[in-house]
Write an enzyme that holds these catalytic residues in place. Sequence first.
Site, PDB file in Angstrom:
ATOM      1  N   GLY A 268       0.804  -1.223   0.000  1.00  0.00           N
ATOM      2  CA  GLY A 268       0.000   0.000   0.000  1.00  0.00           C
ATOM      3  C   GLY A 268       0.832   1.265   0.000  1.00  0.00           C
ATOM      4  O   GLY A 268       0.644   2.152  -0.842  1.00  0.00           O
ATOM      5  N   ALA A 269       1.757   1.350   0.924  1.00  0.00           N
ATOM      6  CA  ALA A 269       2.555   2.565   1.055  1.00  0.00           C
ATOM      7  C   ALA A 269       3.697   2.296   2.012  1.00  0.00           C
ATOM      8  O   ALA A 269       3.726   1.256   2.666  1.00  0.00           O
ATOM      9  CB  ALA A 269       1.696   3.700   1.596  1.00  0.00           C
ATOM     10  N   MET A 270       4.608   3.274   2.118  1.00  0.00           N
ATOM     11  CA  MET A 270       5.786   3.067   2.968  1.00  0.00           C
ATOM     12  C   MET A 270       6.155   4.366   3.665  1.00  0.00           C
ATOM     13  O   MET A 270       6.241   5.420   3.046  1.00  0.00           O
ATOM     14  CB  MET A 270       6.931   2.549   2.084  1.00  0.00           C
ATOM     15  CG  MET A 270       8.220   2.326   2.819  1.00  0.00           C
ATOM     16  SD  MET A 270       8.054   1.008   4.079  1.00  0.00           S
ATOM     17  CE  MET A 270       9.216   1.606   5.283  1.00  0.00           C
ATOM     18  N   GLU A 305       0.615   6.053   7.469  1.00  0.00           N
ATOM     19  CA  GLU A 305       2.037   6.286   7.164  1.00  0.00           C
ATOM     20  C   GLU A 305       2.538   7.510   7.921  1.00  0.00           C
ATOM     21  O   GLU A 305       3.657   7.524   8.419  1.00  0.00           O
ATOM     22  CB  GLU A 305       2.270   6.455   5.657  1.00  0.00           C
ATOM     23  CG  GLU A 305       1.760   5.306   4.791  1.00  0.00           C
ATOM     24  CD  GLU A 305       2.190   3.922   5.255  1.00  0.00           C
ATOM     25  OE1 GLU A 305       3.256   3.793   5.869  1.00  0.00           O
ATOM     26  OE2 GLU A 305       1.431   2.951   5.021  1.00  0.00           O
ATOM     27  N   HIS A 308       3.273   6.731  11.532  1.00  0.00           N
ATOM     28  CA  HIS A 308       4.514   5.977  11.729  1.00  0.00           C
ATOM     29  C   HIS A 308       5.684   6.895  12.078  1.00  0.00           C
ATOM     30  O   HIS A 308       6.688   6.439  12.624  1.00  0.00           O
ATOM     31  CB  HIS A 308       4.891   5.220  10.445  1.00  0.00           C
ATOM     32  CG  HIS A 308       4.391   3.803  10.388  1.00  0.00           C
ATOM     33  ND1 HIS A 308       4.498   2.924  11.430  1.00  0.00           N
ATOM     34  CD2 HIS A 308       3.812   3.099   9.371  1.00  0.00           C
ATOM     35  CE1 HIS A 308       4.000   1.738  11.072  1.00  0.00           C
ATOM     36  NE2 HIS A 308       3.569   1.827   9.832  1.00  0.00           N
TER      37      HIS A 308
END
Length: 882
Positions: A268-270, A305, A308
């Site tokens: 999905g994403a980082m 994200e 995080h």
Amino acid sequence: MRSETAPAIRLEDYQPPAYRIDKVHLTVQLDPLETIVKAVLSIVMQPDTAVGTPLVLDGDELTLISARLDGEDLSVSRYEAAPDRFEFFEPPSGPFELSLTTRINPQSNTKLMGLYRSSGTFCTQCEAEGFRRITYFLDRPDVLAVYTTRIEASKADCPVLLANGNLAETGDIEKTGRHFAVWHDPHPKPAYLFALVAGHLAQVPDSFTTASGKAVQLNIYVEHGNEHLCDWAMDSLKRSMRWDEEVFGREYDLDVFNIVAVSDFNMGAMENKGLNIFNDKYVLADPETATDQDYANIEAVIAHEYFHNWTGNRITCRDWFQLCLKEGLTVFRDQEFTSDMRSRPVKRITDVRLLKSHQFPEDAGPLAHPVRPRLYHEINNFYTATVYEKGAEVVRMLKTVVGETGFREGLDLYFDRHDGDATTIEAFLACFEDAAKVDLNQFSLWYEQAGTPLVSVKTRHDPKSQTFSVSLSQEVPPVPGQKSSKPALIPLRFGLIGADGEDIEAISDNGVEIVGDVMLLDKARQEVVFSGLASPPTLSLLRGFSAPVRLSQQQREEDLRFLAAHDNDPFNRWQAVQTLCMQELLRLTGCIRKQETAETSDAVVEVFGSVLRDQNIDAALKSLALTLPSEADIAQEIGKNVDPDAIHSARLLLRKAIAFHHRTELLKAMKDVASTGAYSPDATSAGNRSLANRALHYYAVSGADDAAQLVWEQFTAANNMTDRLACLTLLVHDHLAHGDEALKAYQARHEKSSLAMDKWLMVQATAPGPETLEKVRRLKSDAQLYDVTNPNRVRALLQSFATGNPTQFARTDGAGFELIAESVLEIDKRNPQVASRLLTSFRSWRALDSHRSTLAESALLKISSCEELSRDSRDIIDRTLQ
Ligand code: B3K
Ligand code: ZN
């Protein structure tokens, strides 16, 4: 000859690194085929390390060009370099600078790990072990360094150059047509958070002022032509930043926050520090191409994200076994964000549905593992529903156990005590023990034991003593490779409801600790006795789904109907309807399998009438209450000897009965919430669309003369993707007139949007009916429509077939399993992560009836016999077959 299984990595073998790398200075000279990476590493031997201990750096498909020590060439006798490791014998015992130059080929990197190209843009993915595909390094999360990254690239091909941190310098490299940018990230970070992007990208700028008045520049970078699709993502980002300040007291800590959307991305994403990289599916949206669900997902993933930055980046994991430390907590935080932005009950129900449909089967099958695993062969296979979703449930239970204040104080302590650390679950729990003065020893079992506990409940009312007893027991079903489980600490939120529908305050005594409205179950068997109850109350247990357990409770249909109408906990009202439906669906499935006449219960069908007429629940909640358990949910409830065809027929039968009986109310519901005016993605409008489309979903099979025509008309009139896709799905899945015409019209309208075309592929792949398999095969071989190199396409066509089309995946001729097995082998050669994920769709194969499970097994054995299986797929296949 089958390929080898990678060696097991065990938590108990953890050793701190022998060397620290404090600073990294990278120069990356970008070129599609030959990128040169110069890494200057400032290294220090750790105090406990014996002098002369070799320094072993990780690598993966690297070619070393040169090695220097403190500015001098390193003699070849002092090191050994292979594509997967660099060993420096007897390094200096004092601080030293090791400069390593390596060559990599981003263009041929089809694994999409490390540095690769997506539509011409250079981008990176380093979690979990991708940095070692860029340069030799101690590629483990407990090695934290300050990074300075200089990127050099062609000005024409890569006008935009991005890396982590703040921009320090830019300039031209004279007479070369190339330019450079230097980025400096002052926050020490593990290598998995490194990122770099370079390409021809459009910049969508904005800004944010933090609570303490610091200005942050925000940018979203997308392919040119997509600038108009970023408004929602940007708005979501700003709301996330404000929310984290207000709710958790967390501010952003760099001058700039960049997001880049790419079209080829494994997940999905980082959350790379200051430079989040996203699958474009979780950034780009407009009403024409994105559904309400897409808008909600974008909001949640952007938030996840961003969150995080504190839970993951400033405080990271000591080792990969601690993955849930950042993921479970961050999922919990994004769930809370969505609950605050939208409707809390709707969000809770949605999350529990996801947990039950994804995590429960994982926990009940061969891939079961604890929230904190103790062993892995390939860490990429542990980004699972258990680590993420069950991990978030554990954090939610922690909050219930320590209370609102204890939770906030514990988290504050965690942020204070561990800022800048790479830490563990033990250290996290210790913060709550210290802040809330509780013992979390038994609670910590939630991190250790796999399997979903089954809580059995029996109630008894004694009119003589005016007592109401609740007997509770807990057990974890056997999990492969796990010794018998110990009783967990299970917080059960509950209520006792009187005949008037109001909660009763009842006095209890004996062994179970009750805090407020929560019973804390901590033994294998316990009983709670409530006194002063002349007549029997109705028990509402597991309110808000306060623990990730399965309940076994003999509930009478009338009690369930009562709860569906009166429980003041919205989650349990929804659950009561679901339980009623599930009981009915199990009964109907049984009849169909025994070839007995299957007749639906009028009482159950009538519950839907009450829900439809209920004026007191909002549209989104009503839509959820009207949603039947999925075929996969029913299969899971049946548990063994599963026949997906019978389940499909039973579900369709109940859906048709509900539709037939409530035709008028369904039409009225649609009219009541019909949208007027322009599309807006807000939660209320989305809830209205959800209810209208849910009503249409029933009406389509109501037998009404105008049903098919109405769906077709709404398809052609739709002014947004949510409605258009809902209608298209009905036309195709229910084989209504105009289905093919609708597919063609949709294709003509959206052929330029790959994200919209993914939905088109998905609708066809999930259509029940034997013709689907051939259709999927045809689509798969159509180069215009399908591209094996793009993970989103693979997921849209094949993953959705394997996980969203139970009758066709588990066809009785084995052709569904064969298609997926073949595809896994084909994809595995290019992109092991995507292949192994697809392979997990077989995880419940043993629960199928014997004919189907034999077919599944032979497809799995075919995969297993492959000589060149990746480590990722080898790990999944071994565990699936064990
Ligand atoms: N941390 C990443 C996932 C990385 C997956 C690596 N195989 C996204 C997230 O959870 O936010
Ligand atoms: Zn995450």
